[in-house]
Design a protein around this motif. Structure first.
Motif, PDB file in Angstrom:
ATOM      1  N   VAL A   1       0.849  -1.190   0.000  1.00  0.00           N
ATOM      2  CA  VAL A   1       0.000   0.000   0.000  1.00  0.00           C
ATOM      3  C   VAL A   1       0.880   1.234   0.000  1.00  0.00           C
ATOM      4  CG1 VAL A   1      -1.728   1.339   1.261  1.00  0.00           C
ATOM      5  CG2 VAL A   1      -1.902  -1.143   1.193  1.00  0.00           C
TER       6      VAL A   1
ATOM      7  N   ASN B   1       0.157   5.436  -0.245  1.00  0.00           N
ATOM      8  CA  ASN B   1      -0.819   6.529  -0.356  1.00  0.00           C
ATOM      9  C   ASN B   1      -2.232   6.006  -0.620  1.00  0.00           C
ATOM     10  OD1 ASN B   1       1.191   8.504  -0.004  1.00  0.00           O
ATOM     11  ND2 ASN B   1       1.674   8.493  -2.194  1.00  0.00           N
ATOM     12  N   ASP B   2      -2.629   4.999   0.148  1.00  0.00           N
ATOM     13  CA  ASP B   2      -3.980   4.413   0.093  1.00  0.00           C
ATOM     14  C   ASP B   2      -4.266   3.665  -1.204  1.00  0.00           C
ATOM     15  OD1 ASP B   2      -4.667   5.350   2.642  1.00  0.00           O
ATOM     16  OD2 ASP B   2      -5.272   7.296   1.839  1.00  0.00           O
ATOM     17  N   THR B   3      -3.231   3.383  -1.983  1.00  0.00           N
ATOM     18  CA  THR B   3      -3.407   2.600  -3.200  1.00  0.00           C
ATOM     19  C   THR B   3      -2.742   1.243  -3.036  1.00  0.00           C
ATOM     20  OG1 THR B   3      -3.479   4.559  -4.622  1.00  0.00           O
ATOM     21  CG2 THR B   3      -2.943   2.471  -5.680  1.00  0.00           C
TER      22      THR B   3
ATOM     23  N   ASN C   1      -1.016  -1.857  -4.478  1.00  0.00           N
ATOM     24  CA  ASN C   1      -0.233  -2.130  -5.674  1.00  0.00           C
ATOM     25  C   ASN C   1       0.206  -3.585  -5.693  1.00  0.00           C
ATOM     26  OD1 ASN C   1       2.717  -2.285  -6.977  1.00  0.00           O
ATOM     27  ND2 ASN C   1       1.581  -0.647  -7.980  1.00  0.00           N
TER      28      ASN C   1
ATOM     29  N   HIS D   1       4.495   5.516 -11.589  1.00  0.00           N
ATOM     30  CA  HIS D   1       3.638   4.339 -11.767  1.00  0.00           C
ATOM     31  C   HIS D   1       4.520   3.093 -11.786  1.00  0.00           C
ATOM     32  CE1 HIS D   1       0.474   1.657 -13.192  1.00  0.00           C
ATOM     33  NE2 HIS D   1       1.334   1.201 -14.066  1.00  0.00           N
TER      34      HIS D   1
ATOM     35  N   ASN E   1      -1.869  -0.896 -10.175  1.00  0.00           N
ATOM     36  CA  ASN E   1      -2.597  -0.249  -9.090  1.00  0.00           C
ATOM     37  C   ASN E   1      -3.957  -0.946  -8.993  1.00  0.00           C
ATOM     38  OD1 ASN E   1      -0.543   1.553  -8.548  1.00  0.00           O
ATOM     39  ND2 ASN E   1      -1.343   3.089  -9.961  1.00  0.00           N
TER      40      ASN E   1
ATOM     41  N   VAL F   1      -8.001   1.348  -4.658  1.00  0.00           N
ATOM     42  CA  VAL F   1      -7.836   2.475  -3.734  1.00  0.00           C
ATOM     43  C   VAL F   1      -8.622   2.143  -2.473  1.00  0.00           C
ATOM     44  CG1 VAL F   1      -8.324   4.916  -3.331  1.00  0.00           C
ATOM     45  CG2 VAL F   1      -7.521   4.152  -5.579  1.00  0.00           C
TER      46      VAL F   1
ATOM     47  N   LYS G   1     -10.659   3.146   0.697  1.00  0.00           N
ATOM     48  CA  LYS G   1     -11.473   4.236   1.226  1.00  0.00           C
ATOM     49  C   LYS G   1     -12.246   3.693   2.419  1.00  0.00           C
ATOM     50  CE  LYS G   1     -14.542   7.985  -0.163  1.00  0.00           C
ATOM     51  NZ  LYS G   1     -15.306   8.599  -1.284  1.00  0.00           N
TER      52      LYS G   1
ATOM     53  N   THR H   1      -9.555  -0.234  -9.662  1.00  0.00           N
ATOM     54  CA  THR H   1      -9.032   0.877 -10.454  1.00  0.00           C
ATOM     55  C   THR H   1      -9.034   0.582 -11.954  1.00  0.00           C
ATOM     56  OG1 THR H   1      -6.766   0.083 -10.437  1.00  0.00           O
ATOM     57  CG2 THR H   1      -7.474   1.428  -8.546  1.00  0.00           C
TER      58      THR H   1
ATOM     59  N   SER I   1      -6.379   0.835 -13.747  1.00  0.00           N
ATOM     60  CA  SER I   1      -5.157   0.061 -13.962  1.00  0.00           C
ATOM     61  C   SER I   1      -5.456  -1.432 -13.890  1.00  0.00           C
ATOM     62  CB  SER I   1      -4.109   0.445 -12.920  1.00  0.00           C
ATOM     63  OG  SER I   1      -2.952  -0.354 -13.014  1.00  0.00           O
TER      64      SER I   1
END
Length: 463
Positions: free
Chosen positions: A335, A337-339, A341, A362, A366, A369, A371, A378, A380
């Motif tokens: 993770v 920034n809250d993404t 990967n 990148h 990704n 996200v 939340k 995503t 991606s």
């Protein structure tokens, strides 16, 4: 504005028959060509004129309304000049020297045509790093490599001077360097209007600077592909002479077919190749390949003691792991920034070095996200070659709904359960929505949306 008189004088000064007819050809119309994404199972349409040096390339009889073709946004094809497609042939030949997946750099990559062409032919699971100096062009590069779908791609932005820290890192480096753009005069009026002799001199200095920055990151025995979209010798043959004699390289011959009508270099002992618009159906391009045969004295791998800031603790990560078609051992989930990967584990050490030395914008897939307690899939993920479509409810939409989706408009899905839905067009992924019942929140990236409200008179059918 017509051709600059100094440009005409430069071309005429070469007194080489291969230039006979070049000046006149620059007032003719360019060809239109696309390259299909065979990695997504797209075949070249039958009964089409093919690009001779690229098995996935074809010519179109006229320019199409590409913006309004969902297939382009799905990454099923890329609009690319036919001459530039030679990169797939070159990379295929060079990669044959390596028995395993390799590490490849496209150093001046935006908007992504040559990067995706290389991805097509590199050994399976190779790592591709694509760099762009101009920020806005770097964002376009990210969009295009995501749409192409490979999970083993890293995109960086910034000056190539940062690559001096990555010693002996890459097996192949492609450098489609900034140039004076003479080969684009037919397609780009700005290239025509901005040309001056002083621009050529500035470009030569910049080209040599880029090459010097990159040289130590190429391993001994590795290959560098040098290309420009210009005609003059100063930015072409003379720069190859610089690479060979100043950096330490040998010229490499590329296997070509005679009827491709690709021309040789001008007054040079090296293997240099020229695409000329009065000889081929494509724009002006120069390309040459060299092999590194000398190691710089400081060419030791430099490692940093810094650690990655990625947080690898993902709550309920099994939810997102099932969204890609891969074994647990293949991908590392993290993770940032809250993404969430996912990145191929076999390249994690390389990724660590890239993170420490470059500005990455990148890498990998990704997947989602975060939340609150929710995982939002995503674009991606939707575009990835390894997305597990069966992990989602699929809704195939018609053309007009697809365009509404690509405009990021709210769409209505009748008879569909609530939750995250994968929208498909002609049974191929287009993106995600969150269905609320009475409407669906559109999750297509805001910055990618089609801005025009126009619709073409006919539905585009490029492939």
């Amino acid at each position: 504005m017509g051709l600059h008189q100094k440009f005409i004088e430069e071309i005429n000064s070469y007194k080489d028959k291969k230039f006979d007819g070049l000046i006149e050809s620059l007032s003719t119309s360019p060809s239109i060509s696309v390259r299909v994404n065979n990695l997504k199972g797209v075949d070249v349409p039958i009964n089409k004129q093919l690009v001779k040096w690229c098995k996935n390339g074809l010519y179109l009889p006229s320019k199409q309304a590409f913006t309004f073709d969902p297939a382009m946004h799905q990454g099923l094809y890329y609009v690319q000049d036919a001459s530039s497609m030679i990169i797939s042939h070159i990379v295929s030949q060079l990669a044959a020297d390596f028995a395993t997946p390799i590490c490849y750099l496209d150093a001046c990559a935006a908007p992504g045509g040559k990067t995706t062409a290389a991805i097509d032919v590199l050994p399976k699971d190779s790592l591709v790093v694509a760099n762009e100096y101009v920020p806005n062009r770097a964002l376009a590069l990210v969009e295009n490599v995501i749409k192409w779908g490979s999970p083993s791609v890293v995109v960086s932005k910034g000056d190539t001077v940062r690559y001096r820290k990555l010693k002996n890192f890459f097996d192949i480096i492609a450098t489609d360097v900034p140039c004076s753009g003479e080969g684009m005069f037919r397609k780009d009026s700005e290239a025509l209007n901005q040309w001056t002799p002083s621009l050529v001199e500035e470009c030569v200095l910049r080209q040599k600077e880029i090459l010097s920055n990159l040289w130590s990151s190429l391993r001994l025995g590795g290959y560098l592909i040098y290309s420009t979209c210009t005609f003059n010798r100063h930015e072409n043959e003379e720069v190859i002479d610089f690479i060979v004699n100043e950096l330490g390289a040998s010229s490499v011959e590329i296997n070509l077919v005679e009827d491709w009508n690709i021309q040789t270099g001008i007054n040079t002992p090296y293997y240099c190749y020229r695409f000329m618009p009065h000889k081929v159906e494509g724009e002006g391009l120069f390309v040459a390949v060299v092999k590194k045969n000398r190691v710089n004295e400081d060419a030791k791998v430099v490692k940093s003691s810094k650690k990655s800031k990625d947080n690898v603790k993902i709550p309920n990560k099994d939810i997102v792991k099932k969204w890609i078609l891969a074994e647990d051992a293949e991908y590392e989930f993290s993770v940032n920034n809250d993404t969430v990967n996912a990145f191929p584990k076999k390249w994690l050490n390389h990724l660590s070095q890239l993170k420490l030395n470059l500005e990455l914008i990148h890498y990998g897939i990704n997947v989602a996200v975060i939340k609150g307690k929710d995982f939002i899939p995503t674009q991606s993920l939707a575009m990835s070659l390894v997305v597990n479509k069966h992990a989602f409810q699929l809704v195939d939409v018609d053309y007009f709904t697809a365009i509404s989706y690509l405009r990021r408009e709210a769409i209505v899905l009748e008879g569909v359960s609530k939750g995250y839905i994968m929208i498909t067009y002609k049974n191929r992924p287009l993106g995600f929505v969150k269905n609320l019942g009475n409407r669906a929140n559109n999750l297509y990236p805001q910055e990618w949306r089609i801005l025009s409200t126009h619709l073409p008179d006919e539905i585009p059918t490029v492939i």
